[in-house]
Motif scaffolding. Sequence first.
Motif, PDB file in Angstrom:
ATOM      1  N   LEU A  62       2.437  14.142  44.781  1.00  0.00           N
ATOM      2  CA  LEU A  62       1.492  13.212  45.394  1.00  0.00           C
ATOM      3  C   LEU A  62       2.229  12.091  46.135  1.00  0.00           C
ATOM      4  O   LEU A  62       1.824  11.688  47.232  1.00  0.00           O
ATOM      5  N   VAL A  63       3.320  11.590  45.531  1.00  0.00           N
ATOM      6  CA  VAL A  63       4.112  10.556  46.201  1.00  0.00           C
ATOM      7  C   VAL A  63       4.695  11.111  47.499  1.00  0.00           C
ATOM      8  O   VAL A  63       4.634  10.459  48.561  1.00  0.00           O
ATOM      9  N   GLU A  64       5.248  12.314  47.445  1.00  0.00           N
ATOM     10  CA  GLU A  64       5.787  12.940  48.652  1.00  0.00           C
ATOM     11  C   GLU A  64       4.697  13.116  49.714  1.00  0.00           C
ATOM     12  O   GLU A  64       4.931  12.875  50.907  1.00  0.00           O
ATOM     13  N   LYS A  65       3.511  13.517  49.282  1.00  0.00           N
ATOM     14  CA  LYS A  65       2.404  13.697  50.238  1.00  0.00           C
ATOM     15  C   LYS A  65       2.040  12.373  50.912  1.00  0.00           C
ATOM     16  O   LYS A  65       1.771  12.327  52.121  1.00  0.00           O
ATOM     17  N   ASN A  66       2.033  11.291  50.147  1.00  0.00           N
ATOM     18  CA  ASN A  66       1.709   9.987  50.723  1.00  0.00           C
ATOM     19  C   ASN A  66       2.741   9.558  51.762  1.00  0.00           C
ATOM     20  O   ASN A  66       2.391   8.951  52.771  1.00  0.00           O
ATOM     21  N   VAL A  67       4.015   9.874  51.527  1.00  0.00           N
ATOM     22  CA  VAL A  67       5.049   9.571  52.517  1.00  0.00           C
ATOM     23  C   VAL A  67       4.798  10.374  53.791  1.00  0.00           C
ATOM     24  O   VAL A  67       4.844   9.836  54.904  1.00  0.00           O
ATOM     25  N   ARG A  68       4.512  11.655  53.635  1.00  0.00           N
ATOM     26  CA  ARG A  68       4.251  12.512  54.808  1.00  0.00           C
ATOM     27  C   ARG A  68       3.018  12.033  55.570  1.00  0.00           C
ATOM     28  O   ARG A  68       3.027  11.949  56.804  1.00  0.00           O
ATOM     29  N   ASP A  69       1.952  11.729  54.830  1.00  0.00           N
ATOM     30  CA  ASP A  69       0.716  11.297  55.480  1.00  0.00           C
ATOM     31  C   ASP A  69       0.911   9.989  56.243  1.00  0.00           C
ATOM     32  O   ASP A  69       0.169   9.698  57.190  1.00  0.00           O
ATOM     33  N   ALA A  70       1.913   9.198  55.809  1.00  0.00           N
ATOM     34  CA  ALA A  70       2.192   7.922  56.477  1.00  0.00           C
ATOM     35  C   ALA A  70       3.218   8.072  57.596  1.00  0.00           C
ATOM     36  O   ALA A  70       3.667   7.073  58.162  1.00  0.00           O
ATOM     37  N   GLY A  71       3.592   9.306  57.914  1.00  0.00           N
ATOM     38  CA  GLY A  71       4.423   9.552  59.089  1.00  0.00           C
ATOM     39  C   GLY A  71       5.919   9.608  58.877  1.00  0.00           C
ATOM     40  O   GLY A  71       6.684   9.472  59.828  1.00  0.00           O
ATOM     41  N   ALA A  72       6.352   9.841  57.626  1.00  0.00           N
ATOM     42  CA  ALA A  72       7.787   9.956  57.360  1.00  0.00           C
ATOM     43  C   ALA A  72       8.040  11.197  56.499  1.00  0.00           C
ATOM     44  O   ALA A  72       7.107  11.869  56.052  1.00  0.00           O
ATOM     45  N   VAL A  73       9.312  11.473  56.279  1.00  0.00           N
ATOM     46  CA  VAL A  73       9.721  12.636  55.488  1.00  0.00           C
ATOM     47  C   VAL A  73      10.243  12.165  54.134  1.00  0.00           C
ATOM     48  O   VAL A  73      11.122  11.304  54.081  1.00  0.00           O
ATOM     49  N   PRO A  74       9.706  12.687  53.019  1.00  0.00           N
ATOM     50  CA  PRO A  74      10.178  12.271  51.695  1.00  0.00           C
ATOM     51  C   PRO A  74      11.479  12.972  51.324  1.00  0.00           C
ATOM     52  O   PRO A  74      11.671  14.154  51.630  1.00  0.00           O
ATOM     53  N   ALA A  75      12.364  12.232  50.662  1.00  0.00           N
ATOM     54  CA  ALA A  75      13.628  12.801  50.177  1.00  0.00           C
ATOM     55  C   ALA A  75      13.791  12.403  48.718  1.00  0.00           C
ATOM     56  O   ALA A  75      14.393  11.367  48.404  1.00  0.00           O
ATOM     57  N   THR A  76      13.205  13.188  47.817  1.00  0.00           N
ATOM     58  CA  THR A  76      13.397  12.949  46.391  1.00  0.00           C
ATOM     59  C   THR A  76      14.838  13.302  46.037  1.00  0.00           C
ATOM     60  O   THR A  76      15.332  14.371  46.404  1.00  0.00           O
ATOM     61  N   ILE A  77      15.511  12.398  45.329  1.00  0.00           N
ATOM     62  CA  ILE A  77      16.947  12.544  45.081  1.00  0.00           C
ATOM     63  C   ILE A  77      17.197  12.820  43.602  1.00  0.00           C
ATOM     64  O   ILE A  77      16.625  12.167  42.721  1.00  0.00           O
ATOM     65  N   ALA A  78      18.059  13.796  43.325  1.00  0.00           N
ATOM     66  CA  ALA A  78      18.452  14.117  41.954  1.00  0.00           C
ATOM     67  C   ALA A  78      19.831  14.767  41.977  1.00  0.00           C
ATOM     68  O   ALA A  78      20.278  15.272  43.015  1.00  0.00           O
ATOM     69  N   LEU A  79      20.505  14.766  40.837  1.00  0.00           N
ATOM     70  CA  LEU A  79      21.814  15.397  40.692  1.00  0.00           C
ATOM     71  C   LEU A  79      21.638  16.692  39.907  1.00  0.00           C
ATOM     72  O   LEU A  79      21.185  16.673  38.762  1.00  0.00           O
ATOM     73  N   MET A  80      21.988  17.806  40.523  1.00  0.00           N
ATOM     74  CA  MET A  80      21.812  19.110  39.892  1.00  0.00           C
ATOM     75  C   MET A  80      22.944  20.028  40.326  1.00  0.00           C
ATOM     76  O   MET A  80      23.297  20.084  41.511  1.00  0.00           O
TER      77      MET A  80
END
Length: 301
Positions: A44-62
């Motif tokens: 949902l957070v990623e969708k809100n970023v997209r809907d607001a005109g940007a690209v989400p980049a969730t960051i993790a170490l794997m």
Amino acid sequence: MTAPLTFSAEVANAKANGLPIVALESTIITHGMPFPQNLETARLVEKNVRDAGAVPATIALMDGQIHIGLEGDALERLAQTKDAKKISRADIAACLSMGWTGATTVAATMICAQLAGIHVFATGGIGGVHRGAELDFDISADLQELAQTAVTVVGAGAKAILDLPKTLEVLETLGVPVIGYGTDDLPAFWSRSAGLPAPLRMDTAAEIAAAHVMRGKLGLSGGQLVANPIPVADEIPSDQINPIIEAALADAKGISAKEVTPFLLRRIFDLTEGRSLTANISLVLNNARLAAAIAREIGAN
């Protein structure tokens, strides 16, 4: 030497085409709420970023890599990882070299975002000076990171479980701009006002972006903290949440270091019968939308 960065296809495309990108942390996924609600909230957070005109980049170490953006299967895998480590500046290198799965705090997300060339990061609220820090020196690494890593961080202030006057004082000492977005009062996470004045006020994403760009031109180290008040409809006023925080702090005696904040948030969730989590999700989404607007404006400068 180059950092071990792995970009999702969406983020790689955004970088190649100069699209605005917003970094997102991963401790909210691994340490903030149970599965599957954590996965649903992350999406949902990623969708809100997209809907607001940007690209989400969730960051993790794997798997020995810093993942800048998580593909669907990687995000779900992280959401179901029960032993993910909570990573800050002190242990980011060890996590990568040992191949552990690590969720990034505010400090670690800022480091990774800067390595990836991302200027804006949306979170819930930053860490800060814990109550009683004059005795145990419990101060979050987030504050030092804001003083040295050039990322604009959008949050609903510092977490209300902290000593907010001392947190603000340390930020001032470190030279971190603290910007109230559309407010003269410093927000306090679940509440719209901490009863403290915001050192700076800006009313548009364009103003915040211009300040970020100007800091770069001046060669100033460090980032900016944008304090974005929680939406009115989901606020828990300070006179309601403060007694609950005090009760949770009393229950936390004997708990220390990285375990303090997750314990307190869980305890406050119980004491508010889930209302604190509803508020938390609301403010994160609100911050994601503002961060996307700032990222778009930085790209236009």
